[in-house]
Scaffold this motif. Structure first.
Motif, PDB file in Angstrom:
ATOM      1  N   ILE A 120       0.839  -1.206   0.000  1.00 44.92           N
ATOM      2  CA  ILE A 120       0.000   0.000   0.000  1.00 44.92           C
ATOM      3  C   ILE A 120       0.868   1.248   0.000  1.00 44.92           C
ATOM      4  O   ILE A 120       1.846   1.328   0.755  1.00 44.92           O
ATOM      5  CB  ILE A 120      -0.902   0.030   1.262  1.00 44.92           C
ATOM      6  N   PRO A 170      -5.567   0.279   6.243  1.00 47.33           N
ATOM      7  CA  PRO A 170      -4.958  -0.903   6.858  1.00 47.33           C
ATOM      8  C   PRO A 170      -5.563  -1.109   8.244  1.00 47.33           C
ATOM      9  O   PRO A 170      -5.788  -0.138   8.962  1.00 47.33           O
ATOM     10  CB  PRO A 170      -3.472  -0.540   6.986  1.00 47.33           C
ATOM     11  N   VAL A 191      -3.789   0.979  -2.867  1.00 43.15           N
ATOM     12  CA  VAL A 191      -3.071  -0.268  -3.150  1.00 43.15           C
ATOM     13  C   VAL A 191      -2.120  -0.048  -4.328  1.00 43.15           C
ATOM     14  O   VAL A 191      -2.524   0.440  -5.389  1.00 43.15           O
ATOM     15  CB  VAL A 191      -4.065  -1.407  -3.470  1.00 43.15           C
ATOM     16  N   ARG A 234     -12.640  -5.531   8.299  1.00 43.93           N
ATOM     17  CA  ARG A 234     -12.842  -5.447   6.837  1.00 43.93           C
ATOM     18  C   ARG A 234     -14.302  -5.219   6.491  1.00 43.93           C
ATOM     19  O   ARG A 234     -14.630  -4.565   5.503  1.00 43.93           O
ATOM     20  CB  ARG A 234     -12.340  -6.727   6.166  1.00 43.93           C
ATOM     21  N   THR A 255       0.727  -3.244  10.446  1.00 45.12           N
ATOM     22  CA  THR A 255       0.334  -2.075   9.652  1.00 45.12           C
ATOM     23  C   THR A 255       1.527  -1.189   9.245  1.00 45.12           C
ATOM     24  O   THR A 255       1.651  -0.839   8.074  1.00 45.12           O
ATOM     25  CB  THR A 255      -0.698  -1.220  10.409  1.00 45.12           C
ATOM     26  N   VAL A 292      -7.826   2.231   0.461  1.00 47.84           N
ATOM     27  CA  VAL A 292      -7.902   1.281   1.578  1.00 47.84           C
ATOM     28  C   VAL A 292      -7.485   1.892   2.912  1.00 47.84           C
ATOM     29  O   VAL A 292      -6.776   2.901   2.955  1.00 47.84           O
ATOM     30  CB  VAL A 292      -6.995   0.044   1.314  1.00 47.84           C
ATOM     31  N   VAL A 339      -6.901  -5.574   5.239  1.00 42.22           N
ATOM     32  CA  VAL A 339      -7.123  -4.416   4.366  1.00 42.22           C
ATOM     33  C   VAL A 339      -8.614  -4.180   4.166  1.00 42.22           C
ATOM     34  O   VAL A 339      -9.327  -5.057   3.673  1.00 42.22           O
ATOM     35  CB  VAL A 339      -6.491  -4.651   2.973  1.00 42.22           C
TER      36      VAL A 339
END
Ligand code: NAD
Ligand code: AHE
Ligand code: ZN
Length: 375
Positions: A37, A91, A73, A326, A144, A89, A158
């Motif tokens: 990421i 983390p 990403v 998530r 992370t 995203v 993620v």
């Protein structure tokens, strides 16, 4: 860059309490089940300072701290299907694999799939780090490591979010905001009319206040040793303020006297074991529930008379507010986009990653809620 080592800037913690050093580090490509990421924004949480202080039994050095962030990403490893390059995203230090005993239980948000690796500062596949500097490995942190321009995380860690969401704001959904809201909504399940006490009016305590207000609490009593916190706290729903320094009697007694026998729910948002005791003991006999959010140092233990529990008080704790990461972080992003939850109000400072040591100084001075760094 896909499949290649990336060289980028990161803040490296070489030793406990020694200033972080901005270095050019190498970030290896993601392996099977991993995601690389590009971190755009990261905030600082008190837990980063805690591990940096050397008091975290899981703390390893050198490492790259940071766990409250948002990014895009860059590339994915073999077998990763749920995100692809370009996805926005967050983390998540609390993973969600949906397959392990924990995830399947329906009783907890804790996930067991990668926890042993994240606690050891490595990736699950080969138990090695993806970060290095001149060939020497640097440990990961909480799965992370967001104090870096690029990081590698497990795919189960993620959360894919609305690409319209401002990353410089929703980075706070990586820790502080879900923790406080979830402690109220998921862990305590505060009901309308309840009397709530919050110990510690930092970011997490203020989010608890916001959550308690939204749940319809009738009184929200803020407790802090820094009276300057009250003015701000009112904006988040705190209705009364108590400074333990203004009283000779123990703070639990002050609260019991103020509330005709005790509060319905209390939240410890500091990480101080004697305050945890007070937070339990200020709860009403028969039903009062106290939730521990604060993280206490290695070697610290809580205590109380068992009679406190025999007579109906309940002691609980919460990690990431009990949210399934998530599944529910994207939902929290949507709630923010609909203005149903606050985020901007918790951001008092914006800086760059190069100023990270100054940002930690601000946190310790107490004049700061969240500081967001552009990486
Ligand atoms: P913070 O430092 O911003 O806030 C702490 C507040 O507590 C400050 O306002 C301070 O004045 C006050 N305080 C200190 N000692 C006190 C005392 N004896 N009595 C009353 N008030 C006192 O921290 P934060 O970022 O809001 O985090 C709070 C805690 O929550 C930390 O321990 C952090 O590690 C933890 N945390 C836990 C989770 C979780 O998932 N369980 C998630 C995030 C943060
Ligand atoms: N390594 C620490 C544990 C610290 C801790 O309790 N972390 C919280 C999140 S704090 C976020 O700011 C947590 O989620 N714990 C659950 C878990 O699995 O780590 C120590 O003291 O050992
Ligand atoms: Zn945190």
């Amino acid at each position: 860059t896909q499949g290649q080592v990336i060289t980028c800037k990161a803040a490296v913690a070489y030793e406990p309490n020694k200033p972080l050093v901005i270095e050019d580090i190498q970030v290896a490509p993601p392996q099977a089940g991993e995601v690389r990421i590009k971190i755009l924004f990261t905030a600082l949480c008190h837990t980063d300072a805690y591990t940096w202080s050397g008091k975290d039994p899981e703390g390893l050095f050198p490492c790259i701290l940071g766990h409250e962030a948002a990014g895009i990403v860059e590339s994915v490893g073999e077998g990763v299907t749920e995100v692809q390059p370009g996805d926005h995203v967050i983390p998540c230090y609390q993973a969600e694999c949906r397959e392990c005993k924990f995830c399947k239980s329906g009783k907890t948000n804790l996930c067991g799939k990668v926890r042993t690796a994240t606690g050891a500062g490595v990736m699950m596949n080969d138990r090695k780090s993806r970060f290095s500097i001149n060939g020497k490995p640097i440990y990961h942190f909480m799965g992370t490591s967001t104090f870096s321009q690029y990081t590698v995380v497990h795919d189960v860690s993620v959360a894919k979010i609305d690409p319209q969401a401002p990353l410089d704001k929703v980075c706070l959904l990586g820790c502080g905001v879900p923790t406080g809201l979830g402690a109220v909504w998921n862990t305590a399940k505060v009901e309308p009319g309840a009397i709530v006490a919050i110990f510690g009016l930092g970011t997490v305590g203020l989010v608890v206040a916001e959550g308690a207000k939204s749940a319809g609490a009738s009184r929200i009593i803020g407790v802090d040793i820094d009276s300057k916190k009250f003015d701000v706290a009112k904006k988040f729903g705190v209705t009364e303020f108590v400074n333990p320094k203004d009283y000779d009697k123990p703070i639990q007694q002050v609260l019991v006297d103020l509330t005709d026998g005790g509060v319905d729910y209390s939240f410890e948002c500091i990480g101080n074991v004697s305050v945890m005791r007070a937070a339990l003991e200020c709860c009403h006999k028969g039903w009062g529930t106290s939730v521990i959010i604060g993280v206490a140092a290695s070697g610290q233990e809580i205590s109380t008379r068992p009679f406190q529990l025999v007579t109906g008080r309940v002691w609980k704790g919460t990690a990431f507010g009990g949210f399934k990461s998530r599944s529910q972080v994207p939902w929290l992003v949507d709630k923010y986009m609909k203005k149903e939850i606050k985020i901007d109000e918790y951001i008092t400072h914006n800086m760059t990653i190069g100023e990270i040591n100054k940002a930690f100084d601000l946190m310790h001075e107490g004049g700061c809620l969240r500081c967001v760094l552009k990486t």
